[in-house]
Design a protein around this motif. Sequence first.
Motif, PDB file in Angstrom:
ATOM      1  N   ALA A 281      74.706  -2.447 -10.765  1.00  0.00           N
ATOM      2  CA  ALA A 281      75.049  -3.803 -10.034  1.00  0.00           C
ATOM      3  C   ALA A 281      74.205  -3.757  -8.640  1.00  0.00           C
ATOM      4  O   ALA A 281      73.971  -4.928  -8.324  1.00  0.00           O
ATOM      5  CB  ALA A 281      76.479  -4.090  -9.916  1.00  0.00           C
ATOM      6  N   ALA A 282      73.946  -2.677  -8.121  1.00  0.00           N
ATOM      7  CA  ALA A 282      73.338  -2.972  -6.718  1.00  0.00           C
ATOM      8  C   ALA A 282      71.601  -2.442  -6.735  1.00  0.00           C
ATOM      9  O   ALA A 282      71.496  -1.906  -5.760  1.00  0.00           O
ATOM     10  CB  ALA A 282      74.021  -1.941  -5.784  1.00  0.00           C
ATOM     11  N   LEU A 283      71.096  -2.261  -7.904  1.00  0.00           N
ATOM     12  CA  LEU A 283      69.714  -1.778  -8.111  1.00  0.00           C
ATOM     13  C   LEU A 283      68.878  -2.593  -7.152  1.00  0.00           C
ATOM     14  O   LEU A 283      68.930  -3.713  -7.022  1.00  0.00           O
ATOM     15  CB  LEU A 283      69.290  -2.004  -9.507  1.00  0.00           C
ATOM     16  N   ASP A 284      67.725  -1.939  -6.592  1.00  0.00           N
ATOM     17  CA  ASP A 284      66.530  -2.474  -5.899  1.00  0.00           C
ATOM     18  C   ASP A 284      65.595  -2.906  -6.981  1.00  0.00           C
ATOM     19  O   ASP A 284      64.749  -1.793  -7.353  1.00  0.00           O
ATOM     20  CB  ASP A 284      66.393  -2.009  -4.711  1.00  0.00           C
ATOM     21  N   PRO A 285      65.354  -3.968  -7.255  1.00  0.00           N
ATOM     22  CA  PRO A 285      64.014  -4.250  -8.383  1.00  0.00           C
ATOM     23  C   PRO A 285      62.820  -3.564  -7.783  1.00  0.00           C
ATOM     24  O   PRO A 285      61.875  -3.207  -8.787  1.00  0.00           O
ATOM     25  CB  PRO A 285      63.929  -5.720  -8.351  1.00  0.00           C
ATOM     26  N   ALA A 286      62.588  -3.561  -6.273  1.00  0.00           N
ATOM     27  CA  ALA A 286      61.298  -3.124  -5.933  1.00  0.00           C
ATOM     28  C   ALA A 286      61.136  -1.685  -6.304  1.00  0.00           C
ATOM     29  O   ALA A 286      60.091  -1.047  -5.961  1.00  0.00           O
ATOM     30  CB  ALA A 286      61.362  -3.323  -4.454  1.00  0.00           C
ATOM     31  N   SER A 287      62.424  -0.911  -6.739  1.00  0.00           N
ATOM     32  CA  SER A 287      62.052   0.569  -7.121  1.00  0.00           C
ATOM     33  C   SER A 287      61.869   0.717  -8.817  1.00  0.00           C
ATOM     34  O   SER A 287      61.839   1.844  -8.925  1.00  0.00           O
ATOM     35  CB  SER A 287      63.339   1.176  -6.656  1.00  0.00           C
ATOM     36  N   PHE A 288      61.703  -0.425  -9.358  1.00  0.00           N
ATOM     37  CA  PHE A 288      61.559  -0.116 -10.748  1.00  0.00           C
ATOM     38  C   PHE A 288      60.250   0.266 -11.153  1.00  0.00           C
ATOM     39  O   PHE A 288      60.023   0.913 -12.512  1.00  0.00           O
ATOM     40  CB  PHE A 288      61.549  -1.445 -11.559  1.00  0.00           C
ATOM     41  N   ASP A 289      59.062   0.461 -10.159  1.00  0.00           N
ATOM     42  CA  ASP A 289      57.899   1.238 -10.664  1.00  0.00           C
ATOM     43  C   ASP A 289      57.834   2.556 -10.014  1.00  0.00           C
ATOM     44  O   ASP A 289      56.472   3.192  -9.811  1.00  0.00           O
ATOM     45  CB  ASP A 289      56.944   0.153 -10.728  1.00  0.00           C
ATOM     46  N   ASP A 290      58.869   3.150  -9.461  1.00  0.00           N
ATOM     47  CA  ASP A 290      58.605   4.394  -8.787  1.00  0.00           C
ATOM     48  C   ASP A 290      58.429   5.472 -10.018  1.00  0.00           C
ATOM     49  O   ASP A 290      59.035   5.220 -10.976  1.00  0.00           O
ATOM     50  CB  ASP A 290      60.144   4.522  -8.490  1.00  0.00           C
ATOM     51  N   PRO A 291      57.397   6.228  -9.724  1.00  0.00           N
ATOM     52  CA  PRO A 291      56.958   7.421 -10.564  1.00  0.00           C
ATOM     53  C   PRO A 291      58.005   8.195 -11.102  1.00  0.00           C
ATOM     54  O   PRO A 291      58.058   9.011 -11.717  1.00  0.00           O
ATOM     55  CB  PRO A 291      55.591   7.919 -10.014  1.00  0.00           C
ATOM     56  N   GLY A 292      58.984   8.294  -9.918  1.00  0.00           N
ATOM     57  CA  GLY A 292      59.959   9.526 -10.103  1.00  0.00           C
ATOM     58  C   GLY A 292      60.861   8.842 -11.186  1.00  0.00           C
ATOM     59  O   GLY A 292      61.893   9.872 -11.617  1.00  0.00           O
TER      60      GLY A 292
END
Length: 222
Positions: A67-78
């Motif tokens: 519920a607290a995900l940061d959409p800016a991190s959805f293309d993280d190669p990790g």
Amino acid sequence: MTLIPPSFVIAIDGPAASGKGTLSRRLARHYGFAHLDTGALYRATGRDVLAAGFDPADPYVAARIAAALDPASFDDPGLRVEAVGEAASIVAAHGGVRSALLELQRRFAATPPGGLAGAVLDGRDIGTVVCPQAAVKFFVTASPEVRARRRVLELEGRGLPADEAAIRADLVVRDARDSERAEAPLRPAGDAILLDTSALDADAVFAAARAVVDQRLFAKPE
Ligand code: DC
């Protein structure tokens, strides 16, 4: 009153390494639609659960983190590393995680970013749960042997080591977990078009899907 035309939604489901991600990106580029890889949301949840030092099997922690995900991190190669894929498959079985991520996916489909006219969403339950009203639904499959081979080529292409037998065994375990869970299991929607990509290259899969989408998109009303 200004009427906003409904978004044209293409739902693409299927198991890991079936070719659905490649197909989704190509369709989105071709039609000028937005694309959402919904697996990234479950992977981001798995990544954040691990990073916080919790067990992905804990449904309450995983749901709060989803519920607290940061959409800016959805293309993280990790997100692509194996441990995160494994954690994603575990958190994806929790009902609380799935409902925390549902609204975001439906909003993306109904109002694609940038005011685009349509959206392609790929995942496991897009045609059955997230967008049951999608204009076109595909269920993309391939044999475990072909999928393992593709994963090996993908890893080798990125200069990473790959053990084909281990990858194949892992895909089979993950398929079983995704298909046998109680919450939104991986299965084709009743009105999905099946695309078996075992003997097809990416161009042939794209051509087959495009023929279907063109027909629905440009169909003349009766
Ligand atoms: O497609 P992927 O490998 O990135 O997905 C990671 C995990 O997330 C996979 O085990 C299944 C799960 N998933 C899901 O349950 N529902 C979705 N719509 C997308 C992915």
